[in-house]
Scaffold this active site. Structure first.
Site, short mmCIF file in Angstrom:
data_model
loop_
_atom_site.label_atom_id
_atom_site.label_comp_id
_atom_site.label_asym_id
_atom_site.label_seq_id
_atom_site.Cartn_x
_atom_site.Cartn_y
_atom_site.Cartn_z
N GLY A 9 -21.69 -15.09 -16.22
CA GLY A 9 -20.65 -15.82 -17.15
C GLY A 9 -19.74 -16.84 -15.97
O GLY A 9 -20.17 -18.18 -15.33
N ARG A 30 -23.50 -6.62 -8.23
CA ARG A 30 -24.05 -5.96 -8.11
C ARG A 30 -25.46 -6.11 -8.53
O ARG A 30 -26.73 -5.87 -7.74
CB ARG A 30 -24.19 -4.64 -9.16
CG ARG A 30 -22.25 -4.01 -8.51
CD ARG A 30 -22.03 -3.55 -10.16
NE ARG A 30 -21.71 -3.90 -10.99
CZ ARG A 30 -21.14 -3.50 -12.29
NH1 ARG A 30 -20.82 -2.30 -12.28
NH2 ARG A 30 -21.34 -4.55 -13.58
N ASP A 53 -20.82 -4.02 -4.62
CA ASP A 53 -20.11 -3.27 -5.59
C ASP A 53 -19.15 -3.38 -4.96
O ASP A 53 -18.21 -3.32 -4.08
CB ASP A 53 -20.42 -1.93 -6.40
CG ASP A 53 -20.14 -1.47 -7.62
OD1 ASP A 53 -18.60 -1.80 -7.64
OD2 ASP A 53 -20.14 -0.50 -7.41
N VAL A 54 -17.61 -4.54 -6.23
CA VAL A 54 -16.19 -4.80 -5.27
C VAL A 54 -15.24 -3.06 -5.48
O VAL A 54 -14.40 -2.92 -4.91
CB VAL A 54 -15.82 -5.51 -5.88
CG1 VAL A 54 -16.31 -6.91 -6.00
CG2 VAL A 54 -15.26 -5.13 -7.80
N ASN A 88 -13.06 -12.85 -8.76
CA ASN A 88 -13.71 -13.44 -10.26
C ASN A 88 -14.24 -11.77 -11.26
O ASN A 88 -14.03 -11.84 -12.39
CB ASN A 88 -15.02 -14.29 -10.39
CG ASN A 88 -15.30 -14.13 -12.00
OD1 ASN A 88 -14.60 -14.74 -12.76
ND2 ASN A 88 -16.44 -13.68 -11.35
N TYR A 101 -7.08 -2.32 -20.27
CA TYR A 101 -7.69 -3.32 -19.95
C TYR A 101 -5.87 -4.45 -18.98
O TYR A 101 -6.36 -4.76 -18.53
CB TYR A 101 -8.59 -4.09 -20.28
CG TYR A 101 -8.81 -5.71 -20.28
CD1 TYR A 101 -9.78 -5.71 -19.02
CD2 TYR A 101 -8.36 -7.11 -20.77
CE1 TYR A 101 -10.29 -6.72 -18.71
CE2 TYR A 101 -8.99 -8.12 -20.74
CZ TYR A 101 -9.74 -8.09 -19.59
OH TYR A 101 -10.19 -9.60 -19.24
N GLY A 144 -8.16 -16.97 -22.10
CA GLY A 144 -8.29 -16.46 -23.60
C GLY A 144 -9.47 -15.98 -23.54
O GLY A 144 -10.27 -16.26 -22.52
N VAL A 147 -13.31 -16.38 -23.44
CA VAL A 147 -14.06 -17.14 -23.15
C VAL A 147 -15.90 -16.43 -23.56
O VAL A 147 -15.68 -15.06 -23.41
CB VAL A 147 -14.79 -17.66 -21.32
CG1 VAL A 147 -15.30 -18.36 -20.83
CG2 VAL A 147 -12.62 -17.09 -21.34
P1 NDP Z 1 -19.57 -11.35 -17.43
O1 NDP Z 1 -19.64 -10.46 -18.12
O2 NDP Z 1 -20.08 -12.49 -17.35
O3 NDP Z 1 -18.94 -11.70 -15.54
C1 NDP Z 1 -18.67 -10.63 -15.09
C2 NDP Z 1 -18.81 -10.73 -13.85
O4 NDP Z 1 -18.69 -9.42 -12.63
C3 NDP Z 1 -21.18 -10.01 -13.59
O5 NDP Z 1 -21.37 -11.14 -12.57
C4 NDP Z 1 -20.61 -9.13 -12.70
O6 NDP Z 1 -22.04 -8.96 -12.31
C5 NDP Z 1 -18.99 -9.26 -12.70
N1 NDP Z 1 -18.80 -7.37 -11.32
C6 NDP Z 1 -18.73 -6.44 -12.86
N2 NDP Z 1 -18.53 -5.69 -12.28
C7 NDP Z 1 -18.50 -5.57 -10.67
C8 NDP Z 1 -18.76 -4.73 -9.46
N3 NDP Z 1 -18.30 -3.71 -9.73
N4 NDP Z 1 -19.01 -5.46 -8.74
C9 NDP Z 1 -19.02 -6.68 -8.46
N5 NDP Z 1 -19.51 -7.51 -9.56
C10 NDP Z 1 -19.35 -7.28 -10.11
O7 NDP Z 1 -17.69 -11.87 -17.85
P2 NDP Z 1 -16.99 -13.01 -17.56
O8 NDP Z 1 -17.49 -13.87 -16.71
O9 NDP Z 1 -16.27 -12.79 -18.94
O10 NDP Z 1 -15.89 -12.44 -17.05
C11 NDP Z 1 -15.23 -12.76 -15.35
C12 NDP Z 1 -13.32 -12.25 -15.17
O11 NDP Z 1 -13.20 -12.87 -16.24
C13 NDP Z 1 -13.15 -10.85 -15.29
O12 NDP Z 1 -12.74 -10.36 -14.32
C14 NDP Z 1 -12.81 -11.00 -16.72
O13 NDP Z 1 -11.94 -10.03 -17.25
C15 NDP Z 1 -12.19 -12.27 -16.49
N6 NDP Z 1 -11.71 -12.62 -18.38
C16 NDP Z 1 -12.15 -13.17 -18.78
C17 NDP Z 1 -12.29 -13.31 -20.40
C18 NDP Z 1 -13.68 -14.08 -21.14
O14 NDP Z 1 -13.23 -13.85 -22.35
N7 NDP Z 1 -14.77 -13.50 -20.76
C19 NDP Z 1 -10.82 -13.95 -20.51
C20 NDP Z 1 -10.23 -13.50 -19.48
C21 NDP Z 1 -10.32 -13.23 -17.99
P3 NDP Z 1 -22.56 -7.63 -11.92
O15 NDP Z 1 -22.90 -6.57 -13.03
O16 NDP Z 1 -24.04 -8.29 -11.72
O17 NDP Z 1 -21.90 -6.76 -10.57
C1 8X3 Z 2 -10.26 -11.33 -21.74
C2 8X3 Z 2 -9.80 -11.59 -22.92
O1 8X3 Z 2 -7.83 -11.54 -24.43
O2 8X3 Z 2 -10.33 -10.36 -24.91
O3 8X3 Z 2 -9.34 -11.46 -20.81
O4 8X3 Z 2 -8.29 -9.27 -23.43
S1 8X3 Z 2 -9.11 -10.65 -23.94
#
Ligand code: NDP
Ligand code: 8X3
Length: 252
Positions: free
Chosen positions: A16, A37, A60-61, A87, A153, A184, A186
């Site tokens: 993502g 992870r 793992d954060v 992120n 969340y 919003g 994504v």
């Molecule tokens: P994805 O699920 O595509 O990516 C999430 C990433 O976070 C993955 O690379 C995953 O890697 C990593 N991750 C999750 N948990 C852990 C952990 N404990 N330690 C290390 N890495 C972790 O989602 P997005 O790209 O959409 O999400 C990225 C950020 O954007 C998030 O913070 C999300 O809340 C935020 N966001 C997303 C939106 C959306 O609509 N998509 C909108 C608003 C905000 P792995 O599983 O390999 O650890």
């Molecule tokens: C991700 C966007 O609106 O699904 O943060 O919470 S929403």
């Protein structure tokens, strides 16, 4: 600000938005410090990054001790992070509060809030010592507007904004920029993860509308990172045109 040879540390780079950032920053010549992870997924993203040096590791954060160890064992030249992109994050479940799963709550709080705190704390001493740095955290529209079944969340994403405001205050005078980028909808693996692999439910989130792409968000993050050193973009809220608020989405 020039990104060439800057060290950019991206958490959650295996998918993502984090993966799109890795691709985009690599094209601009930044050196990438990447973690997630899932190492196999991360390796696949690394093959899509060109034109740069990359150091990657499994992390793992939510694991404070592992973060401290991982950071301490980095080669010295990789410890001097110029830009941290907080992120890594997720939503787990979408349920009325009274029906919420405590494990989902723990996962979201541990990842989105505590993970961000732990990683930031590990990276900051070098930034402070060098009197330079930029912390860019991914919040959400959910941090500005609470929606039904999303209390926990939304709380974690509100925390991203509040922590970033506090950081800006506490780091005042240290030449460290602090930004949040708050999207919003994504289309990434986000909804697949939220609905625990239920593809149909995940697809319904984006049905009949044009969501943002991970690249759209990476662009906004690069915008923050490339302003002149005296410019701090505190916060960007970025929405699909079809989405008016957290809950109002126009669908064809
Ligand atoms: P994805 O699920 O595509 O990516 C999430 C990433 O976070 C993955 O690379 C995953 O890697 C990593 N991750 C999750 N948990 C852990 C952990 N404990 N330690 C290390 N890495 C972790 O989602 P997005 O790209 O959409 O999400 C990225 C950020 O954007 C998030 O913070 C999300 O809340 C935020 N966001 C997303 C939106 C959306 O609509 N998509 C909108 C608003 C905000 P792995 O599983 O390999 O650890
Ligand atoms: C991700 C966007 O609106 O699904 O943060 O919470 S929403």
């Amino acid at each position: 600000m020039e990104l060439k040879d800057k060290i950019v540390f991206i958490t959650g780079a295996s998918s993502g938005i984090g993966a799109a950032c890795a691709r985009h920053f690599s094209r601009l010549g930044a050196k990438l410090l990447l973690c997630a992870r899932r190492l196999e997924a991360l390796q696949e993203i690394i093959t899509q990054c060109t034109n740069t040096q990359i150091h990657s590791f499994q992390l793992d954060v939510t694991q404070h001790d592992a973060i401290k160890k991982a950071f301490a064992s980095l080669p010295d030249e990789w410890k001097k992070v110029d830009i941290l992109i907080n992120n890594a994050g997720l939503a787990a479940g979408l349920d009325f509060f009274q029906e919420g799963d405590i494990n989902d709550w723990e996962t979201m709080i541990d990842t989105n809030v505590k993970g961000l705190l732990y990683v930031t704390k590990a990276v900051l001493p070098e930034m402070i010592a060098r009197n330079t740095g930029h912390i860019i955290s991914i919040g959400s529209i959910a941090g500005h507007e609470t929606y039904p079944k999303g209390a926990v969340y939304c709380a974690t994403k509100a925390a991203v904004n509040v922590i970033s405001q506090g950081l800006r205050m506490d780091l005042s005078g240290k030449n460290i920029r602090v930004s949040t980028v708050d999207p919003g909808a994504v289309e990434t693996n986000f909804s697949r993860v939220r609905f625990k692999g239920d593809e149909k439910r995940a697809a319904a989130v984006y049905a009949g509308m044009q969501p943002l792409t991970a690249e759209d968000i990476a662009n906004a993050i690069v915008y923050c990172a490339t302003r002149p050193a005296h410019v701090n973009v505190s916060e960007i809220i970025i929405m699909p045109t079809a989405q008016a608020s957290a809950t109002i989405v126009h669908r064809d």
